[in-house]
Design a protein around this motif. Structure first.
Motif, mmCIF file in Angstrom:
data_model
loop_
_atom_site.group_PDB
_atom_site.id
_atom_site.type_symbol
_atom_site.label_atom_id
_atom_site.label_comp_id
_atom_site.label_asym_id
_atom_site.label_seq_id
_atom_site.Cartn_x
_atom_site.Cartn_y
_atom_site.Cartn_z
ATOM 1 N N GLN A 1 53.166 -22.011 50.653
ATOM 2 C CA GLN A 1 52.401 -22.296 51.868
ATOM 3 C C GLN A 1 52.548 -23.752 52.275
ATOM 4 O OE1 GLN A 1 51.066 -19.649 53.214
ATOM 5 N NE2 GLN A 1 50.555 -20.789 55.055
ATOM 6 N N LEU A 2 52.566 -24.657 51.275
ATOM 7 C CA LEU A 2 52.762 -26.075 51.559
ATOM 8 C C LEU A 2 54.144 -26.320 52.134
ATOM 9 C CD1 LEU A 2 51.855 -29.025 51.407
ATOM 10 C CD2 LEU A 2 52.690 -29.077 49.032
ATOM 11 N N ALA A 3 55.156 -25.636 51.585
ATOM 12 C CA ALA A 3 56.521 -25.807 52.080
ATOM 13 C C ALA A 3 56.631 -25.380 53.544
ATOM 14 C CB ALA A 3 57.492 -25.006 51.218
ATOM 15 N N LYS A 4 55.940 -24.293 53.932
ATOM 16 C CA LYS A 4 55.981 -23.833 55.331
ATOM 17 C C LYS A 4 55.355 -24.863 56.264
ATOM 18 C CE LYS A 4 55.846 -18.937 54.154
ATOM 19 N NZ LYS A 4 55.068 -17.683 54.198
ATOM 20 N N GLN A 5 54.243 -25.447 55.786
ATOM 21 C CA GLN A 5 53.573 -26.440 56.625
ATOM 22 C C GLN A 5 54.419 -27.695 56.789
ATOM 23 O OE1 GLN A 5 49.765 -27.152 54.825
ATOM 24 N NE2 GLN A 5 48.977 -25.092 55.280
ATOM 25 N N LEU A 6 55.107 -28.100 55.697
ATOM 26 C CA LEU A 6 55.906 -29.330 55.749
ATOM 27 C C LEU A 6 57.237 -29.121 56.466
ATOM 28 C CD1 LEU A 6 55.321 -30.743 52.146
ATOM 29 C CD2 LEU A 6 54.280 -31.513 54.280
ATOM 30 N N GLY A 7 57.875 -28.002 56.234
ATOM 31 C CA GLY A 7 59.236 -27.805 56.752
ATOM 32 C C GLY A 7 59.363 -26.759 57.822
ATOM 33 N N ASN A 8 58.231 -26.154 58.266
ATOM 34 C CA ASN A 8 58.272 -25.115 59.290
ATOM 35 C C ASN A 8 59.247 -24.001 58.884
ATOM 36 O OD1 ASN A 8 57.524 -23.863 61.666
ATOM 37 N ND2 ASN A 8 59.140 -24.864 62.861
ATOM 38 N N LEU A 9 59.143 -23.579 57.634
ATOM 39 C CA LEU A 9 60.038 -22.570 57.094
ATOM 40 C C LEU A 9 59.383 -21.194 57.204
ATOM 41 C CD1 LEU A 9 61.170 -24.417 53.846
ATOM 42 C CD2 LEU A 9 62.370 -24.297 56.034
ATOM 43 N N HIS A 10 60.186 -20.182 57.552
ATOM 44 C CA HIS A 10 59.694 -18.814 57.671
ATOM 45 C C HIS A 10 60.686 -17.883 57.011
ATOM 46 C CE1 HIS A 10 56.470 -19.919 60.446
ATOM 47 N NE2 HIS A 10 57.349 -20.694 61.052
ATOM 48 N N SER A 11 60.144 -16.866 56.408
ATOM 49 C CA SER A 11 61.003 -15.860 55.803
ATOM 50 C C SER A 11 61.568 -14.957 56.888
ATOM 51 C CB SER A 11 60.186 -15.032 54.792
ATOM 52 O OG SER A 11 59.216 -14.259 55.483
ATOM 53 N N PRO A 12 62.665 -14.219 56.593
ATOM 54 C CA PRO A 12 63.228 -13.288 57.589
ATOM 55 C C PRO A 12 62.209 -12.283 58.109
ATOM 56 C CG PRO A 12 64.755 -13.609 55.781
ATOM 57 C CD PRO A 12 63.490 -14.300 55.379
ATOM 58 N N VAL A 13 61.315 -11.800 57.244
ATOM 59 C CA VAL A 13 60.296 -10.835 57.682
ATOM 60 C C VAL A 13 59.334 -11.483 58.673
ATOM 61 C CG1 VAL A 13 58.374 -9.386 56.911
ATOM 62 C CG2 VAL A 13 60.474 -9.528 55.549
ATOM 63 N N GLU A 14 58.945 -12.723 58.367
ATOM 64 C CA GLU A 14 58.037 -13.424 59.287
ATOM 65 C C GLU A 14 58.702 -13.703 60.622
ATOM 66 O OE1 GLU A 14 55.147 -15.980 56.319
ATOM 67 O OE2 GLU A 14 57.186 -16.684 56.666
ATOM 68 N N ILE A 15 59.968 -14.081 60.600
ATOM 69 C CA ILE A 15 60.695 -14.322 61.856
ATOM 70 C C ILE A 15 60.771 -13.049 62.677
ATOM 71 C CG2 ILE A 15 62.959 -14.880 62.817
ATOM 72 C CD1 ILE A 15 63.331 -16.849 60.513
ATOM 73 N N GLU A 16 61.012 -11.909 62.011
ATOM 74 C CA GLU A 16 61.071 -10.631 62.720
ATOM 75 C C GLU A 16 59.716 -10.287 63.334
ATOM 76 O OE1 GLU A 16 63.038 -7.552 64.362
ATOM 77 O OE2 GLU A 16 63.896 -9.166 63.131
ATOM 78 N N ASN A 17 58.646 -10.570 62.588
ATOM 79 C CA ASN A 17 57.303 -10.322 63.125
ATOM 80 C C ASN A 17 57.012 -11.207 64.330
ATOM 81 O OD1 ASN A 17 56.763 -8.389 61.191
ATOM 82 N ND2 ASN A 17 55.800 -9.835 59.769
ATOM 83 N N LEU A 18 57.424 -12.479 64.253
ATOM 84 C CA LEU A 18 57.235 -13.382 65.394
ATOM 85 C C LEU A 18 58.008 -12.884 66.605
ATOM 86 C CD1 LEU A 18 57.392 -16.901 63.681
ATOM 87 C CD2 LEU A 18 55.403 -15.838 64.760
#
Length: 309
Positions: free
Chosen positions: A55-72
């Motif tokens: 969760q910290l890595a997502k906040q710092l680097g704006n990283l998303h998994s392929p599943v999250e990108i598909e949901n977005l």
């Protein structure tokens, strides 16, 4: 630049010569080393953060998994299709507005002018489907956004064309003698066409409409134009003639008073005279004529809203 270094108990002396070239190479090497160290720390740092605290890595680097990108992407598609539905609804309203405007133009255009009504604008161009729902499954959000932006632009053009068209029609109709010369209570005492002359009782041709109304009743000009004549005539009495352009004239005869002069610009529904009985007249009335290209025509074919009285 020369650096002298003294070392050892015997005071051994060493000399080092530094040139600008040496300094430049050294500075570049140091900067490059710092960049490599920083990149390495960032890479390994994010790797460790992903393993120990994603969760910290997502906040710092704006990283998303392929599943999250598909949901977005799915959410963006849904929002864009909702926007497309609103565009569809607005387009239906514009079509309804155009239909109502056409009906209004038909009602507002006198029979004598229907064949001369301004033509619709010629349209054409690339076909772009208005409903994008059927293409949503095969489209990316960016493609949908681009298509919807195009639809919005086309809708704006359509609305502007409707406004321009209606403004032109209004300008055109206001320049034609289609208004009523008498706004108050009146009756038609003599129609356009053959009749028995009231003075000599012989058959004659009546070149206008006689609006029977009390003396002093205001007379209004039936379209925008310019005063061509405002003086006495042996048959018409105090006569007012308005030039409306495009070959149209309107004549107002037997008036009591005329309030405008030759050369004046007048506007539709402006009071320009009053009912009288001057000239060859048997009683107070307005004799109203319309001339098209030098020939009198039946005013009833031009006046909007005139009913038999």
């Amino acid at each position: 630049m020369q650096i002298i270094w003294v070392s050892g108990p015997v005071g051994h002396i060493r000399k080092i010569n530094l040139t600008y070239r040496h300094l430049l190479i050294g500075s570049c090497s140091l900067i490059l080393a710092l960049i490599l160290v920083g990149a390495s720390l960032q890479y390994f740092g994010f790797r460790m953060a992903i393993e120990y605290d994603p969760q910290l890595a997502k906040q710092l680097g704006n990283l998303h998994s392929p599943v999250e990108i598909e949901n977005l992407n799915a959410i963006y598609k849904l929002k864009l299709l909702e926007l497309n539905d609103r565009i569809l609804a607005n387009n239906q309203k514009l079509n309804q507005l155009e239909t109502l405007n056409k009906k209004l133009e038909q009602l507002a255009t006198p029979s004598a002018l229907k064949s001369f009504s301004p033509k619709q604008n010629s349209l054409g161009g690339k076909f772009i489907p208005l409903n994008l729902a059927s293409e949503a499954n095969n489209s990316r959000p960016l493609e949908l956004f681009s298509n919807i932006s195009t639809l919005v632009h086309l809708q704006d053009q359509y609305a502007e064309a409707l406004i321009h068209q209606n403004a032109n029609f209004l300008k055109w109709i206001e320049s034609k003698p289609t208004g009523m010369p008498i706004q108050n209570i009146f009756s038609i005492s003599s129609e356009y066409g053959p009749r028995i002359d009231p003075f000599n009782r012989r058959e004659s041709f009546h070149s206008g409409l006689d609006f029977q109304s009390p003396i002093g009743t205001p007379i209004t000009v039936t379209a925008n134009g310019r005063v061509l004549k405002a003086n006495w005539d042996a048959n018409y009495g105090r006569l007012l003639i308005i030039d409306h352009g495009d070959g149209y004239l309107s004549r107002y005869a037997h008036t009591q008073e005329i309030y405008v002069r030759e050369g004046d610009d007048v506007r539709r529904n402006q009071v320009v005279a009053s009912v009288g009985t001057s000239g060859r007249s048997t009683g107070p009335h307005l004799h109203y004529e319309i001339v098209k290209n030098g020939e009198v025509i039946n005013p009833k074919g031009m006046l909007i809203g005139l009913t038999d009285r």
